[in-house]
Design a protein around this motif. Structure first.
Motif, PDB file in Angstrom:
ATOM      1  N   ILE A 182      -5.024  -0.229  -1.779  1.00 24.40           N
ATOM      2  CA  ILE A 182      -3.856   0.639  -1.641  1.00 24.40           C
ATOM      3  C   ILE A 182      -2.654  -0.215  -1.271  1.00 24.40           C
ATOM      4  O   ILE A 182      -2.712  -0.984  -0.309  1.00 24.40           O
ATOM      5  CB  ILE A 182      -4.069   1.703  -0.548  1.00 24.40           C
ATOM      6  CG1 ILE A 182      -5.397   2.440  -0.763  1.00 24.40           C
ATOM      7  CG2 ILE A 182      -2.894   2.681  -0.507  1.00 24.40           C
ATOM      8  CD1 ILE A 182      -5.913   3.136   0.475  1.00 24.40           C
ATOM      9  N   LEU A 183      -1.580  -0.072  -2.029  1.00 20.06           N
ATOM     10  CA  LEU A 183      -0.317  -0.741  -1.728  1.00 20.06           C
ATOM     11  C   LEU A 183       0.667   0.312  -1.249  1.00 20.06           C
ATOM     12  O   LEU A 183       0.792   1.381  -1.865  1.00 20.06           O
ATOM     13  CB  LEU A 183       0.229  -1.450  -2.972  1.00 20.06           C
ATOM     14  CG  LEU A 183      -0.699  -2.470  -3.630  1.00 20.06           C
ATOM     15  CD1 LEU A 183      -0.034  -3.068  -4.867  1.00 20.06           C
ATOM     16  CD2 LEU A 183      -1.129  -3.544  -2.660  1.00 20.06           C
ATOM     17  N   PHE A 184       1.345   0.010  -0.143  1.00 21.69           N
ATOM     18  CA  PHE A 184       2.290   0.939   0.468  1.00 21.69           C
ATOM     19  C   PHE A 184       3.689   0.340   0.468  1.00 21.69           C
ATOM     20  O   PHE A 184       3.844  -0.883   0.536  1.00 21.69           O
ATOM     21  CB  PHE A 184       1.926   1.183   1.944  1.00 21.69           C
ATOM     22  CG  PHE A 184       0.562   1.752   2.181  1.00 21.69           C
ATOM     23  CD1 PHE A 184       0.366   3.128   2.230  1.00 21.69           C
ATOM     24  CD2 PHE A 184      -0.526   0.921   2.398  1.00 21.69           C
ATOM     25  CE1 PHE A 184      -0.895   3.658   2.485  1.00 21.69           C
ATOM     26  CE2 PHE A 184      -1.785   1.438   2.655  1.00 21.69           C
ATOM     27  CZ  PHE A 184      -1.970   2.810   2.693  1.00 21.69           C
ATOM     28  N   ASP A 185       4.711   1.216   0.450  1.00 22.53           N
ATOM     29  CA  ASP A 185       6.065   0.719   0.684  1.00 22.53           C
ATOM     30  C   ASP A 185       6.288   0.617   2.193  1.00 22.53           C
ATOM     31  O   ASP A 185       5.401   0.950   2.994  1.00 22.53           O
ATOM     32  CB  ASP A 185       7.127   1.559  -0.030  1.00 22.53           C
ATOM     33  CG  ASP A 185       7.332   2.951   0.553  1.00 22.53           C
ATOM     34  OD1 ASP A 185       6.881   3.233   1.685  1.00 22.53           O
ATOM     35  OD2 ASP A 185       7.975   3.770  -0.129  1.00 22.53           O
ATOM     36  N   ALA A 201       4.705   5.211   2.170  1.00 23.05           N
ATOM     37  CA  ALA A 201       4.394   5.933   0.932  1.00 23.05           C
ATOM     38  C   ALA A 201       3.512   5.053   0.042  1.00 23.05           C
ATOM     39  O   ALA A 201       3.709   3.842  -0.045  1.00 23.05           O
ATOM     40  CB  ALA A 201       5.680   6.305   0.196  1.00 23.05           C
ATOM     41  N   VAL A 202       2.539   5.681  -0.600  1.00 20.31           N
ATOM     42  CA  VAL A 202       1.642   4.946  -1.492  1.00 20.31           C
ATOM     43  C   VAL A 202       2.416   4.542  -2.743  1.00 20.31           C
ATOM     44  O   VAL A 202       2.996   5.386  -3.430  1.00 20.31           O
ATOM     45  CB  VAL A 202       0.411   5.801  -1.860  1.00 20.31           C
ATOM     46  CG1 VAL A 202      -0.443   5.095  -2.900  1.00 20.31           C
ATOM     47  CG2 VAL A 202      -0.401   6.126  -0.614  1.00 20.31           C
ATOM     48  N   HIS A 210      -0.572  -3.358   2.658  1.00 18.59           N
ATOM     49  CA  HIS A 210      -1.775  -3.074   1.885  1.00 18.59           C
ATOM     50  C   HIS A 210      -2.940  -2.728   2.808  1.00 18.59           C
ATOM     51  O   HIS A 210      -2.915  -3.016   3.997  1.00 18.59           O
ATOM     52  CB  HIS A 210      -2.153  -4.262   0.993  1.00 18.59           C
ATOM     53  CG  HIS A 210      -2.448  -5.521   1.752  1.00 18.59           C
ATOM     54  ND1 HIS A 210      -1.445  -6.332   2.275  1.00 18.59           N
ATOM     55  CD2 HIS A 210      -3.608  -6.110   2.105  1.00 18.59           C
ATOM     56  CE1 HIS A 210      -1.993  -7.368   2.883  1.00 18.59           C
ATOM     57  NE2 HIS A 210      -3.310  -7.261   2.806  1.00 18.59           N
ATOM     58  N   SER A 211      -3.951  -2.116   2.223  1.00 21.44           N
ATOM     59  CA  SER A 211      -5.220  -1.877   2.891  1.00 21.44           C
ATOM     60  C   SER A 211      -6.290  -1.778   1.816  1.00 21.44           C
ATOM     61  O   SER A 211      -5.985  -1.653   0.620  1.00 21.44           O
ATOM     62  CB  SER A 211      -5.190  -0.592   3.722  1.00 21.44           C
ATOM     63  OG  SER A 211      -6.387  -0.475   4.472  1.00 21.44           O
ATOM     64  N   LEU A 212      -7.535  -1.843   2.260  1.00 17.73           N
ATOM     65  CA  LEU A 212      -8.681  -1.725   1.369  1.00 17.73           C
ATOM     66  C   LEU A 212      -9.693  -0.790   2.002  1.00 17.73           C
ATOM     67  O   LEU A 212      -9.827  -0.752   3.228  1.00 17.73           O
ATOM     68  CB  LEU A 212      -9.334  -3.087   1.134  1.00 17.73           C
ATOM     69  CG  LEU A 212      -8.478  -4.047   0.323  1.00 17.73           C
ATOM     70  CD1 LEU A 212      -8.616  -5.457   0.825  1.00 17.73           C
ATOM     71  CD2 LEU A 212      -8.874  -3.968  -1.136  1.00 17.73           C
ATOM     72  N   VAL A 213     -10.400  -0.058   1.157  1.00 18.75           N
ATOM     73  CA  VAL A 213     -11.520   0.763   1.595  1.00 18.75           C
ATOM     74  C   VAL A 213     -12.719   0.443   0.712  1.00 18.75           C
ATOM     75  O   VAL A 213     -12.563   0.155  -0.479  1.00 18.75           O
ATOM     76  CB  VAL A 213     -11.192   2.284   1.537  1.00 18.75           C
ATOM     77  CG1 VAL A 213     -10.139   2.655   2.570  1.00 18.75           C
ATOM     78  CG2 VAL A 213     -10.747   2.708   0.142  1.00 18.75           C
ATOM     79  N   ALA A 214     -13.900   0.486   1.318  1.00 19.37           N
ATOM     80  CA  ALA A 214     -15.126   0.309   0.541  1.00 19.37           C
ATOM     81  C   ALA A 214     -15.484   1.657  -0.072  1.00 19.37           C
ATOM     82  O   ALA A 214     -15.553   2.667   0.632  1.00 19.37           O
ATOM     83  CB  ALA A 214     -16.251  -0.190   1.436  1.00 19.37           C
TER      84      ALA A 214
END
Length: 161
Positions: free
Chosen positions: A75-78, A82-83, A106-110
């Protein structure tokens, strides 16, 4: 040692460590120490592990992530939270990795148990500062569980944006 083989046994070992970890993730560093100029590591992550959205402000800290096992949601955010974009990363998928520029939240989820990524970025290791964590996202704890559930929901049906 002049070479280190990266194999399924190594992936299975780091996944088992992540599954036993209270944070539900575990890294296996290939760089010899935190001050090394090139950081290379495996990071195993389980679906119930929360990675607080963050960015790396140092212009030398662009980050490359490759999914080597399982499926990850990136996921990339401003700057306001906001996504901007989401993507499923998988070793056999259309997209298997991402190169994230410094300054990008940014973040990551499995998306499945036993997911593992390979990460590379410049060293030395420096803990993230408060300015690098997203002020609009919770730190670890109960509110983070709701935020993690929301991030996982972005990938319902494995939709890609």
């Amino acid at each position: 040692m002049s070479a280190r083989w990266l194999d399924r046994a190594l992936l299975d070992a780091v996944v088992a460590e992540a599954q036993r970890s209270p944070r539900r993730r575990m890294n296996r560093n290939f760089h010899p120490h935190d001050d090394h100029p090139a950081h290379r590591l495996l990071n195993a992550i389980e679906p119930d592990s929360y990675v607080r959205p963050h960015r790396h402000l140092d212009p030398l800290k662009d980050e490359t992530i490759l999914c080597v096992k399982g499926r990850l949601g990136c996921i990339l955010f401003d700057d306001s939270g906001a996504v901007q974009e989401t993507c499923v990363l998988a070793p056999d998928g259309e997209r298997f990795g991402v190169d994230i520029a410094h300054g990008q939240f940014h973040s990551l989820v499995a998306l499945e148990p036993g997911s593992v990524m390979f990460e590379a970025k410049a060293g030395p290791y420096r803990a993230l500062t408060e300015a690098e964590f997203a002020s609009w996202a919770p730190a670890d704890g109960e509110p983070a569980r709701r935020w993690l559930d929301w991030m996982l929901g972005l990938f319902d049906g494995e939709r890609m944006r």
